[in-house]
Design a protein around this motif. Structure first.
Motif, PDB file in Angstrom:
ATOM      1  N   ASN A   1       0.855  -1.192   0.000  1.00 59.84           N
ATOM      2  CA  ASN A   1       0.000   0.000   0.000  1.00 59.84           C
ATOM      3  C   ASN A   1       0.901   1.256   0.000  1.00 59.84           C
ATOM      4  N   PRO A   2       1.497   1.545  -1.153  1.00 63.87           N
ATOM      5  CA  PRO A   2       2.472   2.660  -1.174  1.00 63.87           C
ATOM      6  C   PRO A   2       1.805   4.029  -1.316  1.00 63.87           C
ATOM      7  N   TYR A   3       0.948   4.348  -0.367  1.00 64.64           N
ATOM      8  CA  TYR A   3       0.219   5.623  -0.444  1.00 64.64           C
ATOM      9  C   TYR A   3       1.165   6.798  -0.192  1.00 64.64           C
ATOM     10  N   ILE A   4       0.695   7.977  -0.586  1.00 65.59           N
ATOM     11  CA  ILE A   4       1.586   9.146  -0.534  1.00 65.59           C
ATOM     12  C   ILE A   4       1.017  10.261   0.348  1.00 65.59           C
ATOM     13  N   SER A   5       0.095   9.900   1.240  1.00 69.88           N
ATOM     14  CA  SER A   5      -0.554  10.917   2.097  1.00 69.88           C
ATOM     15  C   SER A   5       0.431  11.658   2.993  1.00 69.88           C
ATOM     16  N   PHE A   6       1.576  11.036   3.316  1.00 69.45           N
ATOM     17  CA  PHE A   6       2.569  11.687   4.173  1.00 69.45           C
ATOM     18  C   PHE A   6       3.624  12.425   3.351  1.00 69.45           C
ATOM     19  N   GLY A   7       3.434  12.523   2.037  1.00 70.54           N
ATOM     20  CA  GLY A   7       4.466  13.119   1.204  1.00 70.54           C
ATOM     21  C   GLY A   7       5.594  12.119   0.990  1.00 70.54           C
ATOM     22  N   HIS A   8       6.745  12.644   0.568  1.00 64.05           N
ATOM     23  CA  HIS A   8       7.853  11.772   0.186  1.00 64.05           C
ATOM     24  C   HIS A   8       9.119  12.616   0.211  1.00 64.05           C
ATOM     25  N   GLY A   9      10.258  11.974   0.426  1.00 58.88           N
ATOM     26  CA  GLY A   9      11.530  12.699   0.343  1.00 58.88           C
ATOM     27  C   GLY A   9      11.862  13.450   1.622  1.00 58.88           C
ATOM     28  N   PRO A  10      12.736  14.460   1.538  1.00 61.09           N
ATOM     29  CA  PRO A  10      13.241  15.137   2.736  1.00 61.09           C
ATOM     30  C   PRO A  10      12.168  15.774   3.612  1.00 61.09           C
ATOM     31  N   HIS A  11      11.025  16.175   3.019  1.00 54.79           N
ATOM     32  CA  HIS A  11       9.960  16.801   3.819  1.00 54.79           C
ATOM     33  C   HIS A  11       8.921  15.781   4.289  1.00 54.79           C
ATOM     34  N   ILE A  12       9.181  14.493   4.067  1.00 57.31           N
ATOM     35  CA  ILE A  12       8.145  13.504   4.433  1.00 57.31           C
ATOM     36  C   ILE A  12       7.717  13.735   5.877  1.00 57.31           C
ATOM     37  N   CYS A  13       6.434  13.526   6.131  1.00 57.74           N
ATOM     38  CA  CYS A  13       5.846  13.872   7.419  1.00 57.74           C
ATOM     39  C   CYS A  13       6.712  13.432   8.592  1.00 57.74           C
ATOM     40  N   LEU A  14       7.015  14.382   9.433  1.00 54.54           N
ATOM     41  CA  LEU A  14       7.820  14.114  10.619  1.00 54.54           C
ATOM     42  C   LEU A  14       7.047  13.250  11.614  1.00 54.54           C
ATOM     43  N   GLY A  15       5.728  13.395  11.619  1.00 59.53           N
ATOM     44  CA  GLY A  15       4.914  12.710  12.620  1.00 59.53           C
ATOM     45  C   GLY A  15       4.230  11.456  12.100  1.00 59.53           C
ATOM     46  N   MET A  16       4.701  10.905  10.961  1.00 62.18           N
ATOM     47  CA  MET A  16       3.964   9.778  10.371  1.00 62.18           C
ATOM     48  C   MET A  16       3.934   8.551  11.288  1.00 62.18           C
ATOM     49  N   HIS A  17       5.032   8.283  11.984  1.00 63.41           N
ATOM     50  CA  HIS A  17       5.040   7.098  12.860  1.00 63.41           C
ATOM     51  C   HIS A  17       4.129   7.321  14.061  1.00 63.41           C
ATOM     52  N   LEU A  18       4.103   8.572  14.534  1.00 59.95           N
ATOM     53  CA  LEU A  18       3.237   8.891  15.668  1.00 59.95           C
ATOM     54  C   LEU A  18       1.772   8.752  15.257  1.00 59.95           C
ATOM     55  N   ALA A  19       1.433   9.297  14.096  1.00 63.33           N
ATOM     56  CA  ALA A  19       0.037   9.233  13.627  1.00 63.33           C
ATOM     57  C   ALA A  19      -0.407   7.772  13.510  1.00 63.33           C
ATOM     58  N   LYS A  20       0.464   6.938  12.917  1.00 60.58           N
ATOM     59  CA  LYS A  20       0.090   5.530  12.721  1.00 60.58           C
ATOM     60  C   LYS A  20      -0.007   4.803  14.062  1.00 60.58           C
ATOM     61  N   LEU A  21       0.899   5.137  14.976  1.00 57.11           N
ATOM     62  CA  LEU A  21       0.889   4.513  16.296  1.00 57.11           C
ATOM     63  C   LEU A  21      -0.406   4.850  17.044  1.00 57.11           C
ATOM     64  N   GLU A  22      -0.757   6.139  17.031  1.00 56.54           N
ATOM     65  CA  GLU A  22      -1.986   6.578  17.711  1.00 56.54           C
ATOM     66  C   GLU A  22      -3.200   5.832  17.181  1.00 56.54           C
ATOM     67  N   MET A  23      -3.278   5.739  15.861  1.00 58.81           N
ATOM     68  CA  MET A  23      -4.458   5.113  15.258  1.00 58.81           C
ATOM     69  C   MET A  23      -4.466   3.613  15.541  1.00 58.81           C
ATOM     70  N   ARG A  24      -3.303   2.983  15.429  1.00 61.88           N
ATOM     71  CA  ARG A  24      -3.240   1.537  15.693  1.00 61.88           C
ATOM     72  C   ARG A  24      -3.711   1.234  17.112  1.00 61.88           C
ATOM     73  N   ILE A  25      -3.192   1.985  18.077  1.00 61.26           N
ATOM     74  CA  ILE A  25      -3.539   1.727  19.476  1.00 61.26           C
ATOM     75  C   ILE A  25      -5.042   1.929  19.712  1.00 61.26           C
ATOM     76  N   LEU A  26      -5.588   2.990  19.127  1.00 57.17           N
ATOM     77  CA  LEU A  26      -7.013   3.249  19.335  1.00 57.17           C
ATOM     78  C   LEU A  26      -7.858   2.071  18.832  1.00 57.17           C
ATOM     79  N   PHE A  27      -7.557   1.601  17.614  1.00 55.73           N
ATOM     80  CA  PHE A  27      -8.376   0.518  17.056  1.00 55.73           C
ATOM     81  C   PHE A  27      -8.080  -0.824  17.736  1.00 55.73           C
ATOM     82  N   GLU A  28      -6.879  -0.993  18.257  1.00 55.82           N
ATOM     83  CA  GLU A  28      -6.597  -2.206  19.048  1.00 55.82           C
ATOM     84  C   GLU A  28      -7.477  -2.254  20.291  1.00 55.82           C
ATOM     85  N   GLU A  29      -7.715  -1.082  20.863  1.00 59.67           N
ATOM     86  CA  GLU A  29      -8.533  -1.020  22.070  1.00 59.67           C
ATOM     87  C   GLU A  29     -10.029  -1.050  21.759  1.00 59.67           C
ATOM     88  N   LEU A  30     -10.397  -0.463  20.633  1.00 58.35           N
ATOM     89  CA  LEU A  30     -11.827  -0.300  20.324  1.00 58.35           C
ATOM     90  C   LEU A  30     -12.455  -1.535  19.662  1.00 58.35           C
TER      91      LEU A  30
END
Ligand code: HEM
Length: 431
Positions: free
Chosen positions: A368-397
């Motif tokens: 799933n090579p989506y590009i919502s976080f951009g790509h290259g040197p400006h790639i989203c700084l918070g991408m791992h945090l965003a994915k972690l937050e969402m994963r944890i929420l759905f694991e609990e819900l």
């Protein structure tokens, strides 16, 4: 072909341009028709729209990646990095004394400055450091899950969970108290919602000039808030992100107040609205697709897949802009120095040359090579945090939910930059 006829051949027809500059088209999904047409007929076309400077529209994933990767050739800082009409741009330049940016931040920096500032906090956002925050984030997620379940079976998932959960996480990372959430939520919504009368409180859509002034006031509101925080952290540093920013140095010197404020504002806003939108869209899609809901419910190892697919589907940031730093060819199209370029992430995420059945929502999509976080040197700084937050929420819900369905209309905020749901009414049954 001479240069004039080459440019003429690149022009995008007016009906497609009208959709590209219509905030409502991003809210009701009409934009995807235009993206499809552009990928097929003019993957690098030139848009000329009244009230806007001309801009090149990049719709194929490969071209978006190429331009994003080469930030020495395609700058983020010389022009507006978010898509904006000419009058707003001019008003901002008047307010700032010439700069196109109300806020000096990572997103508007170019090499070599950009990396010097990015590394200040990059380590903080890497998966290894985030592991330390996992228990803290899980506690917050559990709190929101209980809050939602206590509604008894019907709620607005946006207000109960999606809007405030990422905000609470980002606030705890900054190390600021829960009581400050309301002000932060308000400022973030104002920053991204100036085009929406429901947010601005105006009787009608604000004029471009009024929008620019409204934005400048919002930025000043952010400054007031973060100045106090930063002073406190310089005096008494703690183990939080605010202390990292408040005490940051570049080339051995403390960073300017302007750069400091830019950092806070970017992390606070980019880290909040985008994740709220993706979380809400994940729930909306599960509610719309019971089969996908059952799939991920019966196999929790698919939760990271749900998160990725929701971020692809939501594409919370519609586009970022670049400008050509020199005359350059991209996929056979000549661009001139200074040309303004729109990277259409929503189109890259539906590119049929990259995705199998791009218009289907599949929690088990792989790769799933989506590009919502951009790509290259400006790639989203918070991408791992965003994915972690969402994963944890759905694991609990998910283990607590037996079924979920939409309980009303999913209304989206009309915006050319960041847009998500206005409300997400759902009905659910508990296990
Ligand atoms: C940059 C999207 C969550 C902080 C970006 C960019 C995109 C993006 C597309 C690239 C900008 C460019 O290429 O010019 C998203 C999406 C998110 C998300 C879709 C959620 C699903 C977050 C979070 C944080 C964050 C949680 C922080 C806590 C940043 C920062 C940048 C950035 C600081 C600037 C990076 C740079 O220019 O070097 N984001 N973002 N974002 N994002 Fe995110």
């Amino acid at each position: 072909m001479n240069a004039t006829s080459e440019l003429h051949a690149a022009l995008i027809p007016q009906d497609q341009v009208s959709t590209l500059v219509d905030p409502q088209a991003y809210a009701d999904g009409r934009i995807f028709e235009t993206y499809r047409w552009l990928r097929k007929h003019k993957p690098l076309g030139l848009a000329v729209a009244e009230g806007f400077d001309p801009f090149w529209v990049v719709t194929r994933a490969e071209d978006i990646r190429y331009i994003s990767r080469h930030n020495d050739l395609f700058h983020s800082g010389d022009t507006q990095f978010s898509f904006m009409d000419r009058a707003s741009d001019q008003r901002i330049r008047e307010i700032t004394g010439g700069s196109p940016h109300l806020v000096h931040s990572l997103v508007s920096m170019d090499p070599p400055e950009h990396m010097k500032y990015r590394v200040l906090t990059q380590g903080y956002f890497m998966p290894k450091s985030l592991r330390k925050l996992e228990a803290q984030i899980r506690d917050i997620a559990c709190e929101f899950v209980e809050k939602m379940l206590s509604t008894g079976g019907e709620c607005d998932f946006l207000t109960e969970v999606a809007l405030n959960y990422p905000l609470r996480v980002i606030m705890s990372i900054f190390g600021v108290p829960i009581e400050d959430e309301a002000i932060m939520l308000k400022l973030t919504q104002e920053l991204f919602g100036a085009q929406d009368p429901d947010v601005s409180g105006a009787a009608d859509v604000l004029s471009a000039e009024a929008q620019a002034e409204y934005l400048a006031r919002t930025v000043e509101g952010f400054h007031e808030y973060f100045r106090t925080l930063s002073d406190a952290r310089r005096e008494n540093p703690r183990d939080d992100l605010s202390s990292v920013i408040a005490n940051a140095k570049v080339d051995g010197q403390p960073i300017s107040e302007q750069a400091e404020m830019g950092y806070y504002i970017t992390v606070a806003t980019a880290g909040h609205d985008t994740t709220s939108t993706s979380t809400a869209i994940a729930m909306a899609q599960l509610a719309r697709h019971p089969h996908e809901f059952q799939k991920v419910k019966s196999d929790p190892s698919l939760i990271p897949g749900l998160v990725d697919e929701a971020i692809r589907w939501a594409t919370p940031i519609k586009s970022f802009m670049r400008s050509a730093a020199e005359d350059i060819d991209v996929s056979g199209q000549r661009l001139s120095k200074g040309d303004w370029i729109m990277l259409c992430y929503g189109s890259g995420n539906r590119d049929e040359s990259v995705f199998d059945a791009p218009d289907s929502f599949r929690v088990d999509r792989s790769p799933n090579p989506y590009i919502s976080f951009g790509h290259g040197p400006h790639i989203c700084l918070g991408m791992h945090l965003a994915k972690l937050e969402m994963r944890i929420l759905f694991e609990e819900l998910l283990p607590r939910l037996k079924s979920v369905e939409l309980n009303g209309h999913l209304k989206m905020i009309p915006s050319l930059f960041i847009s998500g749901p206005k409300a997400l009414p759902i009905r659910f049954a508990l296990e």
